[in-house]
Every structure is written in C-alpha cells, then in structure tokens.
Write an enzyme that holds these catalytic residues in place. Structure first.
Site, PDB file in Angstrom:
ATOM      1  N   LYS A  25       1.066   9.007   9.551  1.00  0.00           N
ATOM      2  CA  LYS A  25       1.913   7.862   9.363  1.00  0.00           C
ATOM      3  C   LYS A  25       3.308   8.420   8.665  1.00  0.00           C
ATOM      4  O   LYS A  25       4.404   8.481   9.110  1.00  0.00           O
ATOM      5  CB  LYS A  25       1.473   7.020   8.230  1.00  0.00           C
ATOM      6  CG  LYS A  25       2.454   5.750   7.705  1.00  0.00           C
ATOM      7  CD  LYS A  25       1.828   5.052   7.006  1.00  0.00           C
ATOM      8  CE  LYS A  25       1.647   5.372   5.457  1.00  0.00           C
ATOM      9  NZ  LYS A  25       2.714   5.536   4.334  1.00  0.00           N
ATOM     10  N   ASN A  26       2.882   9.523   7.570  1.00  0.00           N
ATOM     11  CA  ASN A  26       3.952   9.942   6.848  1.00  0.00           C
ATOM     12  C   ASN A  26       4.777  11.129   7.406  1.00  0.00           C
ATOM     13  O   ASN A  26       5.824  11.379   6.955  1.00  0.00           O
ATOM     14  CB  ASN A  26       3.532  10.435   5.664  1.00  0.00           C
ATOM     15  CG  ASN A  26       3.033   9.038   4.747  1.00  0.00           C
ATOM     16  OD1 ASN A  26       3.546   8.047   4.997  1.00  0.00           O
ATOM     17  ND2 ASN A  26       2.391   9.380   3.603  1.00  0.00           N
ATOM     18  N   CYS A 119       6.849  -1.573  -5.292  1.00  0.00           N
ATOM     19  CA  CYS A 119       5.606  -2.098  -4.625  1.00  0.00           C
ATOM     20  C   CYS A 119       4.445  -2.020  -5.877  1.00  0.00           C
ATOM     21  O   CYS A 119       4.802  -1.579  -6.859  1.00  0.00           O
ATOM     22  CB  CYS A 119       5.106  -1.335  -3.418  1.00  0.00           C
ATOM     23  SG  CYS A 119       4.614   0.079  -3.856  1.00  0.00           S
ATOM     24  N   ARG A 124       9.079   2.783  -7.958  1.00  0.00           N
ATOM     25  CA  ARG A 124       9.848   3.461  -6.755  1.00  0.00           C
ATOM     26  C   ARG A 124      11.163   3.394  -6.851  1.00  0.00           C
ATOM     27  O   ARG A 124      11.736   2.912  -5.644  1.00  0.00           O
ATOM     28  CB  ARG A 124       8.961   3.195  -5.749  1.00  0.00           C
ATOM     29  CG  ARG A 124       7.485   2.906  -5.900  1.00  0.00           C
ATOM     30  CD  ARG A 124       6.793   3.021  -4.402  1.00  0.00           C
ATOM     31  NE  ARG A 124       6.575   3.823  -3.640  1.00  0.00           N
ATOM     32  CZ  ARG A 124       6.031   3.896  -2.347  1.00  0.00           C
ATOM     33  NH1 ARG A 124       5.297   2.819  -1.951  1.00  0.00           N
ATOM     34  NH2 ARG A 124       6.132   4.953  -1.602  1.00  0.00           N
ATOM     35  N   ASP A 308      -2.210  10.089  -2.445  1.00  0.00           N
ATOM     36  CA  ASP A 308      -2.505   8.850  -1.731  1.00  0.00           C
ATOM     37  C   ASP A 308      -4.276   9.196  -1.376  1.00  0.00           C
ATOM     38  O   ASP A 308      -4.733   8.313  -0.702  1.00  0.00           O
ATOM     39  CB  ASP A 308      -2.109   9.446  -0.240  1.00  0.00           C
ATOM     40  CG  ASP A 308      -0.508   9.075  -0.448  1.00  0.00           C
ATOM     41  OD1 ASP A 308       0.051   9.426   0.559  1.00  0.00           O
ATOM     42  OD2 ASP A 308      -0.211   8.322  -1.268  1.00  0.00           O
ATOM     43  N   ARG A 400      -1.304  -1.026   7.642  1.00  0.00           N
ATOM     44  CA  ARG A 400      -0.118   0.043   7.646  1.00  0.00           C
ATOM     45  C   ARG A 400      -0.225   1.339   7.962  1.00  0.00           C
ATOM     46  O   ARG A 400       0.785   1.762   8.381  1.00  0.00           O
ATOM     47  CB  ARG A 400       0.441  -0.295   6.379  1.00  0.00           C
ATOM     48  CG  ARG A 400       1.012  -1.851   5.946  1.00  0.00           C
ATOM     49  CD  ARG A 400       1.818  -1.734   4.523  1.00  0.00           C
ATOM     50  NE  ARG A 400       2.826  -0.867   4.564  1.00  0.00           N
ATOM     51  CZ  ARG A 400       3.866  -0.618   3.650  1.00  0.00           C
ATOM     52  NH1 ARG A 400       3.481  -1.629   2.550  1.00  0.00           N
ATOM     53  NH2 ARG A 400       4.630   0.129   3.675  1.00  0.00           N
TER      54      ARG A 400
END
Ligand code: EPZ
Length: 434
Positions: A25-26, A119, A124, A308, A400
C-alpha cells in the site's frame, strides 16, 4: 461496504501453510501520485486492490485522469489530468493524498486541496510538507479547510528535515523532480517505499541519487516519460501474517517476502522465540516455540522497528507469559487497541507513550471494534489466539490496507470468515450465500 460488515473468528487453531503477499500500500500510493507527472499512460503492476488505492484512483480521476485495471495491473492515463483542486471529501478520507500537492505543483505549478486532517493515531500535521514546498519556492497558504500551493518556477534547494517524515519526503521528491537545478534532502526518510518511489521516478526519466544514509539528491528535469513498474510485496502485511503465526504458535511460509526490508521486525520475532530461515527466496517461519516476552522495544523510523507493526506485535505479546513493554515514538495515539485487548482478558497498562503488557492470561473471544487499519489487523491476530469466537466490526478500516486478510488467513487454516453482504470466506471454501 454498508458499515454492517463484520469479521467472525474462532480462535485456537495454529496457522499452517503458505501465503503470497499483496503489493505494498505504502509503495503504491506515492507512485500513483508520481504518475501525474507524465502526460500519458503509466502502469503499476501487481498493484494491491485495497480501498486506499481505489480512493487515490478516484482522486486522480477527479483531476481528469483515466484509470483501468487489467488483472492486478493498474493503468493510469494522466494525459488530461490538469485540474488542480482536490475535494475535502477525499483528503478527509485519506490524509496521504496531501502528497498530490507536490505532484500538482510539478505538473501545473499550482494545487489546492481540502485540509488533510489527522486521524485516530495522531494529529498528523503537515508543517514539514509546507516547509519543504516553500523551500522549493512555492507560495503556500493554509487554513483549517484548505491548503493551497503555487509557484511559477520551482528552484532546487538544500533542505534538512528537522525530523524524519515519510510523506514530507515523498512530497519533496514529487515537487523537486521538475524544479530548476539540484535539490538536496538531508535527514529524509529512507523507508523502502521512498526508495521505490525514487526508482519509479528514475524509470520515468528523473535523476535521483541516494548520496548518504538519509540523503537524496535530485537534478530537475523538464518532463518525464510514463512509468511501468511492479509494486513490491507489502512488508507490513508480511509482518502482520508472521504476527498471526506467532500468536497461534503456527508454521507458515511466505512465498514472496520483501527480502532485506524486515530485519528489525525479524529480530524481535526471533527474540520471542520465533524461528525462520530463507529458503530459495521464501521465508519459512516456525513460531511453535514463541514463548519469550520482549521488553523496552521502541518504534523508530526505518530501519528501526516499524510503527505499523506495533499493534500487531502487542497482540502477540498479550499471549506470551511475562512482562513486555513497547514504546511508540512515531505517533502520539497509537494504543487504540489496548481497551479492546483488555476486553479479551489482556493485562496491559499504558503510561504516556509506553505500554506494559503482562502477558499470559488466556485471551477469550469478545465483541471488538476496529478504529484504524493496523489496530484492526491486530484485533484479528488476538482473536485467532483467543479461546472461543470473536466478532470484529469496523472492517472498512482493515480493507484500507489489506486486500483480503480473511481469505489469506483462511488459506493458512484460520477459522475466520467475513460477512460482506453475500460472500463468506470460511476455511478457504468460498460459499455464495443464496
Ligand atoms: C506514512 O505516514 C505511512 N503512510 C504510515 O503508514 C506510517 O505509519 C508512517 O509513514 C511512518 O512510517 C503512508 O505511507 C501512506 P510521517 P506519514 O510523515 O507519511 C509527524 C499505515 O498504517 N509529522 O513519517 O503520514 C507525524 O505526525 C500508515 O500504513 C509532522 O510532525 O508519516 C508523525 O508523528 C499509518 N509534520 C511523524 O512525523 C509533518 O509535516 C511521522 O510521520 C509530517 C509528519
């Protein structure tokens, strides 16, 4: 997704089997943004089918791009993607969309977007993004509803990041590839995803060099060609599945592990008693002897232990007798799963940025709610180790970043199923509910 999705897990089965990891994803999100820098077609192969990628796709289409999929290859035609405004509908959903500001600046010398709010894991802020764009000559104005950047001609600069930031480094790269002259970024983030972005931009015709441990040098260009690259396997998804194997004391094989990107995690996995070996490109993990608590672990920027995987690891430590401790240095509010794990019988105390886990109580199934992506994955891990059944709500957060975590864990023998309307995954049997 209708918000009623739920994941049901029956714990107690050691995972066993082999699994192929989805694209990262990243890594996918920044190279999608980079595709805006070419007025034509770019291709991202083995791109993960996750909602954050679909969201980025919608944003690019809102700017005028055309997109389509051929199996797992994502095609982006940015020939006509010349709009320069992104609605807060998108930026509120996915804060990483903020890096499109640099790409829009590079392409059309201006960009405006809804303010990318925080979030649940932290405020952030985007101050570093603003700073580096201003250093490249952009005029940036912001209020609490939008952020705007414009610049007739960006000029290369030397920018020393006061702290490491993945997104702000990506922002700088996307803006600097068309800046006049050379840009030097010092103390920048060097996660594998950043280096992937550099490789992709260079493949498009940019000139980016890593000239130090945390130093990137960019020579500005006037235009770029289309990109065509495969997205590498997701190191956080691989770590998540190894945590699931550790929590259930199972044995799994990862068919396509991101070699060289998981050292800090594997060091902790081994400290817990996990065993692994590399065997012709596969990672063969035996977690049957996981039994040792881990103390004084801290999350750090790459190559340190990744933030993460902090929540997935916490779920494992809750199953290991003895005192473990984790310090979260990256985000200020990333212990959201503690209360949920306590509902399962875990004994965890949080003091500031440190969580102390007194592991060993047998976890029991419970009704659980995911509040964010990696915490949601961690609840699944805890549920796989718990006695009895758990029901996890908030699956949309998990989708997500995980293409199909239920299918993958079911392939590994996990007693897990997801109710997304009319499809149930159960023990790898896909049963159409009539
Ligand atoms: C990226 O987020 C990842 N997201 C995150 O993954 C990951 O946790 C994070 O990097 C750290 O590795 C994507 O790549 C899409 P940062 P990012 O800028 O770029 C502060 C996941 O689960 N900061 O490196 O937002 C910030 O508040 C997600 O896949 C500023 O103060 O992270 C944080 O405390 C979660 N000012 C720290 O720096 C800024 O301008 C690191 O943030 C920017 C960041």
């Amino acid at each position: 997704m209708n918000g009623l999705e739920e994941i049901r897990v029956r714990g107690g089965t050691p995972l066993c089997g082999s699994i192929t990891i989805q694209g990262s994803k990243n890594a996918a999100l920044p190279v999608m943004a980079a595709s805006l820098l070419h007025r034509g077609v770019s291709v991202l192969r083995k791109c993960p089918r996750i909602t954050d990628v679909f969201c980025m796709e919608e944003i690019l289409k809102s700017l005028g791009a055309k997109t389509w999929w051929e199996q797992n290859d994502l095609y982006l035609d940015c020939e006509d993607a010349d709009k320069t405004e992104i609605s807060s509908v998108y930026t509120g959903k996915m804060r990483s969309s903020v890096i499109l500001l640099g790409a829009m600046l590079g392409r059309n010398k201006e960009g405006i977007m809804g303010y990318p709010g925080g979030c649940v894991i932290g405020k952030r802020p985007v101050d570093l993004h603003v700073c580096v764009l201003q250093s490249l000559g952009a005029e940036v104005t912001e209020n609490d509803s939008f952020i705007k950047a414009s610049c007739s001609k960006m000029k290369g600069c030397r920018f020393v990041f006061p702290k490491k930031s993945v997104g702000a480094t990506e922002q700088a790269l996307l803006a600097a590839v068309f800046a006049e002259g050379r840009t030097i970024l010092e103390n920048c983030a060097v996660e594998p995803e950043i280096l992937m972005l550099c490789r992709y931009l260079n493949e498009m015709g940019a000139s980016i060099e890593k000239t130090g441990e945390s130093r990137l040098e960019i020579t500005g260009m006037t235009e770029l060609n289309g990109g065509d690259m495969a997205i590498p396997p997701d190191r956080i998804v691989a770590g998540t599945y190894l945590c699931a194997a550790a929590a259930t004391r199972g044995k799994i094989i990862i068919e396509n592990p991101p070699e060289g990107e998981m050292e800090a995690f594997l060091e902790v996995y081994r400290k817990m008693g996990g065993q692994y070996e590399w065997n012709s490109g596969k990672l063969v993990a035996n977690a049957t002897k996981v039994a040792y608590p881990v103390t004084d672990l801290e999350t750090e920027a790459y190559p340190g232990f990744p933030t993460d995987l902090q929540s997935p690891l916490m779920a494992v430590l809750a199953t290991i007798p003895g005192n473990s401790s984790l310090r979260e240095n990256i985000f200020e509010d990333r212990f959201r799963i503690v209360e949920e794990l306590k509902n399962m019988g875990a004994d965890i105390q949080v003091q500031g940025r440190t969580a102390r886990i007194n592991g060993g109580n047998r976890l029991h199934g419970a009704e659980l709610s995911a509040a964010e992506l990696r915490g949601g994955a961690a609840l699944i891990i805890a549920a796989l180790a718990a006695e009895g059944e758990s029901v996890i709500k908030g699956c949309s957060f998990i989708h997500r970043g995980y293409e199909n975590i239920c299918r993958d864990l079911a392939v590994l023998g996990g007693q897990i199923r997801e109710n997304t309307g009319n499809i149930f995954y159960e023990n790898i049997q896909l049963q159409e509910k009539n």
